[in-house]
Motif scaffolding. Structure first.
Motif, short mmCIF file in Angstrom:
data_model
loop_
_atom_site.label_atom_id
_atom_site.label_comp_id
_atom_site.label_asym_id
_atom_site.label_seq_id
_atom_site.Cartn_x
_atom_site.Cartn_y
_atom_site.Cartn_z
N TYR A 39 20.98 -39.17 -30.42
CA TYR A 39 19.98 -37.68 -29.55
C TYR A 39 20.86 -37.88 -29.58
N GLU A 40 21.52 -37.72 -28.15
CA GLU A 40 22.50 -36.84 -28.13
C GLU A 40 23.15 -36.50 -28.72
N ARG A 41 23.80 -36.44 -29.33
CA ARG A 41 24.93 -35.76 -30.17
C ARG A 41 23.97 -34.93 -31.03
N VAL A 42 23.01 -34.99 -31.07
CA VAL A 42 22.44 -33.85 -31.42
C VAL A 42 21.47 -32.57 -30.96
N GLY A 43 21.45 -32.79 -28.89
CA GLY A 43 20.87 -32.25 -28.06
C GLY A 43 19.81 -32.47 -27.00
N PHE A 44 19.68 -33.29 -27.81
CA PHE A 44 18.91 -33.97 -27.01
C PHE A 44 19.26 -34.59 -25.71
N ARG A 45 18.76 -34.74 -24.05
CA ARG A 45 18.78 -35.34 -23.19
C ARG A 45 18.07 -36.01 -22.54
N ARG A 46 18.12 -36.85 -21.16
CA ARG A 46 17.71 -37.84 -20.94
C ARG A 46 17.25 -37.13 -19.80
N ALA A 47 15.34 -37.89 -19.93
CA ALA A 47 14.35 -36.85 -18.95
C ALA A 47 13.78 -37.70 -18.04
N ARG A 48 13.91 -38.86 -18.53
CA ARG A 48 13.08 -39.85 -17.90
C ARG A 48 13.89 -41.46 -17.84
N THR A 49 14.36 -42.09 -16.71
CA THR A 49 14.56 -44.06 -17.39
C THR A 49 13.53 -44.76 -17.51
N HIS A 50 13.23 -45.23 -17.70
CA HIS A 50 12.20 -46.12 -18.05
C HIS A 50 12.45 -48.16 -18.08
N ASP A 51 12.01 -48.68 -17.35
CA ASP A 51 12.37 -50.31 -17.96
C ASP A 51 12.30 -50.68 -19.00
N TRP A 52 12.38 -49.92 -20.00
CA TRP A 52 12.54 -50.04 -21.67
C TRP A 52 12.77 -49.40 -22.40
N GLY A 53 13.77 -47.73 -21.43
CA GLY A 53 14.32 -47.61 -22.84
C GLY A 53 14.57 -46.16 -21.28
N ALA A 54 14.10 -45.29 -22.64
CA ALA A 54 14.48 -43.54 -21.47
C ALA A 54 13.96 -42.57 -22.31
N THR A 55 13.39 -41.19 -22.23
CA THR A 55 12.51 -40.90 -22.87
C THR A 55 13.39 -38.97 -22.80
N LEU A 56 13.56 -38.79 -23.57
CA LEU A 56 14.94 -38.08 -24.11
C LEU A 56 14.49 -36.66 -23.92
N VAL A 57 14.75 -35.64 -24.60
CA VAL A 57 13.58 -33.69 -24.41
C VAL A 57 14.53 -33.51 -25.20
N LEU A 58 14.33 -32.36 -26.37
CA LEU A 58 15.14 -30.66 -26.87
C LEU A 58 14.48 -29.66 -26.79
#
Length: 200
Positions: A179-198
């Motif tokens: 996802y980061e390669r196709v342009g998403f960036r990390r908006a939030r970090t959670h105990d289960w993972g991350a929310t990414l945005v594009l």
């Protein structure tokens, strides 16, 4: 026949359910985790092409569908649709369960079906759309993931949607890297993972 990316057809739904299960354990096969093989897709794949088939795309080869992207243009409106049209029948069909202690996780998904929550989030103001994408291992590493994201992004831009978000399990490091390669960036970090945005 060479693999192709095409819009969703209703006959693809069973394959989407199967792929959701085969990639549902942080990218790996989740078959052993569920006694009911449909539960995972009931939550994370099935409602999308029913609610809005124009935002689902598949990759298919001579064996059938090998990957898909499902999405919604408006997460808040989609949650309202789930409450009105999707969850009531599933709640009737799947009463709450106790943990059987055998390592299966049906009870976890059934609890989500009964207690689905959607808290207003300022993130949705800028990134109202969200998506789920899955590819079988034999279709990975060939650029199909990027093309699926591109197809959905194009359809969302045509509707005037400015941003897209998704959640990723922390264990699925290869998906986060993709996802980061196709342009998403990390908006939030959670105990289960991350929310990414594009941004679209």
């Amino acid at each position: 026949m060479a693999a192709v990316l095409r819009p969703y057809h209703p006959s693809d739904l069973a394959a989407i359910y199967r792929i959701c299960l085969l990639t549902g354990a942080a990218g790996g096969d989740a078959t052993a985790l569920y006694r009911n093989p449909d539960l995972l897709a009931h939550v994370y794949a099935g409602p999308y092409p029913v609610a809005d088939p124009g935002l689902t795309f598949v990759v298919a080869d001579e064996t059938g569908v090998v990957g898909y992207v499902v999405g919604t243009a408006d997460t808040a409106a989609f949650d309202a649709w789930l409450d009105a049209h999707w969850w009531p029948t599933l709640r009737a069909q799947h009463p709450l369960q106790v943990d059987p202690g055998d390592g299966t996780e049906d009870h976890v998904l059934v609890e989500r079906i009964h207690a689905w929550t959607h808290t207003p989030d300022e993130l949705l103001d800028r990134y109202p759309a969200h998506m789920h994408i899955d590819l079988l291992p034999r279709a990975q590493g060939q650029g199909w993931g990027r093309r699926l994201v591109g197809a959905l992004g194009g359809a969302l831009r045509e509707r005037g949607v400015g941003g897209l978000h998704l959640g990723v399990d922390a264990r699925n490091t290869s998906a986060i890297a993709f996802y980061e390669r196709v342009g998403f960036r990390r908006a939030r970090t959670h105990d289960w993972g991350a929310t990414l945005v594009l941004d679209l």
